[in-house]
Scaffold this active site. Structure first.
Site, PDB file in Angstrom:
ATOM      1  N   GLU A 129       0.817  -1.213   0.000  1.00 46.31           N
ATOM      2  CA  GLU A 129       0.000   0.000   0.000  1.00 46.31           C
ATOM      3  C   GLU A 129       0.848   1.259   0.000  1.00 46.31           C
ATOM      4  O   GLU A 129       0.547   2.227  -0.704  1.00 46.31           O
ATOM      5  CB  GLU A 129      -0.909  -0.022   1.232  1.00 46.31           C
ATOM      6  CG  GLU A 129      -1.848   1.161   1.329  1.00 46.31           C
ATOM      7  CD  GLU A 129      -2.707   1.060   2.578  1.00 46.31           C
ATOM      8  OE1 GLU A 129      -2.961   2.106   3.189  1.00 46.31           O
ATOM      9  OE2 GLU A 129      -3.104  -0.056   2.942  1.00 46.31           O
ATOM     10  N   ASP A 130       1.936   1.262   0.785  1.00 42.46           N
ATOM     11  CA  ASP A 130       2.720   2.489   0.976  1.00 42.46           C
ATOM     12  C   ASP A 130       3.941   2.596   0.068  1.00 42.46           C
ATOM     13  O   ASP A 130       4.344   3.688  -0.304  1.00 42.46           O
ATOM     14  CB  ASP A 130       3.192   2.585   2.431  1.00 42.46           C
ATOM     15  CG  ASP A 130       2.030   2.740   3.398  1.00 42.46           C
ATOM     16  OD1 ASP A 130       0.962   3.162   2.933  1.00 42.46           O
ATOM     17  OD2 ASP A 130       2.196   2.427   4.584  1.00 42.46           O
TER      18      ASP A 130
END
Length: 760
Positions: free
Chosen positions: A118-119
């Site tokens: 996600e990051d």
């Protein structure tokens, strides 16, 4: 009980105030090691995590976990929490919570890696290559869909929940790691703005707290409740905390006296037992005050006691011993051992009158029951050698997870899916029996029709009647504990849109909506095409859309085809006027054509929209409201209900007036078509003198007036010698009804006659 959020098991830097809203909680610096500040003393270390894991994992598993830690550390290098500590401290904290549950090596690796996709844009295939498909699938299930575009934050949130819950249905470790992630974020929520705190706390209370309860994770369930309460209502939390702290000192003597008495009595009886005194959570006390409208001083059972014995039989022996020691309160005994809760929880609950007249709750259970009560489905990993005693819990959990997949197949969009899941997460339950004595657990407030859909979707779809305790009752009847329910079906029966008004479970609601969408698709498409065409004409636009406009409209509305768009309008999921305005905006941006006439507020001045013509034979896409029962000749108006199509009311209907004031944009003009060839139900009530044969004379006159009677009821007012006769009759139109009512008024003994007009 601690009155403040429990500290993380991690060793962290002082004043750690990380936040879960990752868009605001991270600061990313240059990823070169030279620019990364040296960690302060006491910042999170992997040492404690490794020590915990070494207690139950093999050296080869520990080696893989250390590799996952190094990968995550490198991926998050230079990324800081708002507290100033390295971001890697958060994945370590999540992994430590999972280690407390003794989750397996794959789950711990996924916990350490849960933010890298996600990051940091780490690809799933890279994780598969490095750590295997199971770990990569868990991480993928935990990653938000941030790369997709959504029309609103609510839609994005709903789609992310759907992705996570469906991943959970395939592997329950997904939600265990997510709950650990949410728990650590809630423990460190301090530096967020008040608005974001409330939003995150409300989301926690509405979704994650019920999931924790549904999976039997009582420790997390209680802590998340208290943490969410502290951020939703900080002043109430602090005030109540002070009151409990003050009361704790005053009641210490009572608690000590009860503990001493119980221990002595159980020891004298020869029952090996551990007795714990426990304080109710602040949120538990708060909800009791709120629901029962009590002041804090009136809440007497702040303390409870847990008795853990060595065997199933001794649970009941201990119960009898306690009832001999203190008087039980009538109606305050529950046997969750014989009938476990939905999440597998088992205990005996009883409330006794303790010293000084104080009510005290006792929970009695075995060590195995205690393990499941505290760890729920996580006990599957925590005690692998004792899986036999957990088979029932695993089956219950599997059945619930399977129901998520069933709902997903029948659900149109993410918001609807999340709505259904939230309904099924409602914690309170009612237990009923099939005619063959099988126990079925349903949410509190569930109806007989919910029971039918719980048995099987086909049973629900084909239900025509139901018997509860051998008596036939309406489908909407709410079930009570101990009811014996029998469903009567017919192959020709089909779901009715009105069922959506009273079913309680997500499975029933999604199944009914799925049927209405598929079986009645043609009717909904025709209605939607007609409504959009009229809305476009009102804006001086051509109802026949060009291929270019159609393609762009479908892309921007996320509809798969024009028929899908029409169907959504036909069942009320989209408003025709809003779709027409969207098309107008597209055309205005593409062409230099003159703008339509605007009013002083900048709104488009519409010409009068032609009403939708109905004939009463359109099928379930058009429903006649049961409150006012419109018939041809009545002045009517239409209401677009989500997933129920168009509902027709009379203009003078009180129910319609109230709903129009709440949702005025969901109402459209409608009119009756010519050449209608069917009869319509209409309700009438006659007031007649209580004379012999009055019902027969009225019924005969209705028949002679060429009307059919479909229902009749009577109420008697003996004091005034009056009988109220309630009829549902079938008539052709308003003229036919007027002729019938004129003939009925001419009957000797009839003093008053009126038509039902939707005043309920």
């Amino acid at each position: 009980m601690s009155l403040t959020p429990a500290d993380s098991t991690l060793s962290v830097a002082p004043n750690n105030r990380a936040v879960p809203d990752r868009s605001a909680s991270k600061v990313t610096t240059n990823k070169s090691p030279a620019s990364t500040p040296a960690p302060a003393p006491g910042v999170a270390s992997v040492t404690q995590l490794t020590n915990k894991l070494a207690e139950y994992l093999t050296p080869s598993e520990l080696k893989k976990i250390k590799e996952a830690y190094r990968f995550s550390d490198e991926a998050h290098l230079g990324q800081m929490r708002m507290s100033g500590e390295p971001y890697i401290s958060h994945p370590i904290a999540v992994a430590e919570i999972c280690a407390d549950w003794k989750l397996d090596a794959q789950a711990i690796m996924a916990a350490l890696l849960h933010d890298v996709m996600e990051d940091q844009d780490v690809r799933k295939d890279e994780l598969i290559e490095r750590f295997g498909a199971p770990v990569a699938n868990i991480v993928d299930g935990l990653s938000k869909l941030e790369k997709l575009e959504f029309q609103s934050q609510i839609e994005a949130q709903a789609e992310n929940f759907r992705k996570m819950l469906l991943a959970m249905a395939r592997d329950v470790r997904v939600i265990l790691i997510k709950l650990a992630d949410r728990l650590h974020n809630m423990r460190t929520l301090g530096s967020m703005s008040a608005v974001k705190k409330r939003r995150i706390a409300r989301e926690t209370m509405e979704v994650y707290v019920p999931i924790a309860h549904r999976l039997g994770l009582n420790n997390i369930y209680r802590e998340l409740q208290d943490l969410a309460f502290s951020h939703l209502y900080p002043m109430r939390y602090k005030t109540l905390g002070k009151a409990v702290k003050a009361a704790r000192g005053n009641r210490r003597e009572v608690v000590s006296k009860i503990l001493e008495s119980v221990n002595k009595t159980l020891e004298a009886t020869g029952i090996p037992a551990q007795v714990y005194g426990r304080e109710k959570t602040l949120y538990g006390i708060y909800t009791k005050m709120l629901n029962k409208r009590l002041s804090f001083s009136q809440v007497l059972d702040i303390y409870g006691f847990r008795v853990v014995v060595d065997s199933f039989a001794n649970c009941y022996v201990a119960l009898g011993t306690l009832h001999a020691l203190f008087k039980p309160m009538p109606g305050k005994f529950k046997d969750y051992i014989a009938i476990p809760k939905l999440n597998g929880y088992q205990s005996l609950h009883t409330t006794l009158i303790g010293p000084y007249g104080t009510p005290v709750e006792f929970q009695i259970r075995t060590q195995d029951m205690h393990r499941v009560a505290e760890s729920g489905v996580a006990a599957h990993w925590l005690y692998k050698d004792d899986e036999g005693s957990l088979n029932d819990l695993q089956q219950r959990t599997h059945a619930w997870l399977q129901s998520l997949l069933d709902i997903q197949k029948q659900t149109g969009d993410s918001a609807e899916f999340l709505e259904h899941v939230k309904v099924d997460l409602f914690p309170d339950s009612v237990y009923v029996f099939t005619p063959k004595s099988k126990i079925i657990a349903l949410p509190r407030g569930a109806t007989a029709l919910d029971f039918a859909y719980t048995i099987h979707t086909d049973v629900g779809d084909q239900t025509i009647a139901v018997k509860i305790n051998l008596e036939q009752v309406p489908l909407r009847t709410e079930l009570r504990n101990g009811d014996i329910v029998e469903i009567i079906t017919s192959p020709s029966s089909r779901p009715n849109p009105n069922w959506l008004g009273f079913v309680r479970t997500g499975k029933a609601r999604s199944a009914i909506r799925h049927h209405l969408r598929t079986i009645n698709l043609v009717e909904s498409i025709d209605l939607g095409r007609k409504l959009l065409g009229q809305a476009l004409s009102a804006l001086n636009l051509n109802p026949d859309l060009s291929p270019a406009v159609t393609e762009r409209l479908l892309n921007e509305s996320s509809a798969k085809s024009l028929d899908d768009l029409y169907a959504d309008i036909g069942v009320g999921k989209r408003m025709a006027a809003l779709v027409a305005r969207h098309i107008l905006g597209m055309l205005e941006n593409d062409t230099p054509s003159p703008h339509p006439l605007l009013d002083v507020n900048g709104e488009v001045v519409n010409k009068q929209i032609d009403p939708v013509v109905i004939y009463g034979s359109e099928g379930v896409a058009v429903q006649l409201a049961p409150c006012c029962q419109p018939i041809p000749g009545d002045a009517i108006i239409g209401q677009m209900k989500r997933d129920q199509g168009l509902t027709i009311h009379t203009l003078e209907c009180d129910v319609a007036r109230r709903q129009r004031s709440k949702e005025p944009d969901r109402w459209i003009g409608v009119t009756w078509g010519a050449g209608i060839n069917r009869r319509f139900d209409c309700g009438i009530t006659l007031l007649a003198r209580n004379e012999k044969g009055i019902l027969a004379r009225v019924a005969a006159e209705i028949g002679e007036s060429d009307a059919n009677i479909t229902h009749v009821g009577m109420d008697e007012d003996k004091e005034h010698m009056i009988t109220y006769l309630h009829f549902t009759v079938q008539v052709e139109d308003r003229v036919h009804l007027a002729r019938l009512m004129r003939n009925l008024r001419a009957i000797p003994g009839v003093t008053r006659l009126l038509r039902h007009k939707g005043t309920s």
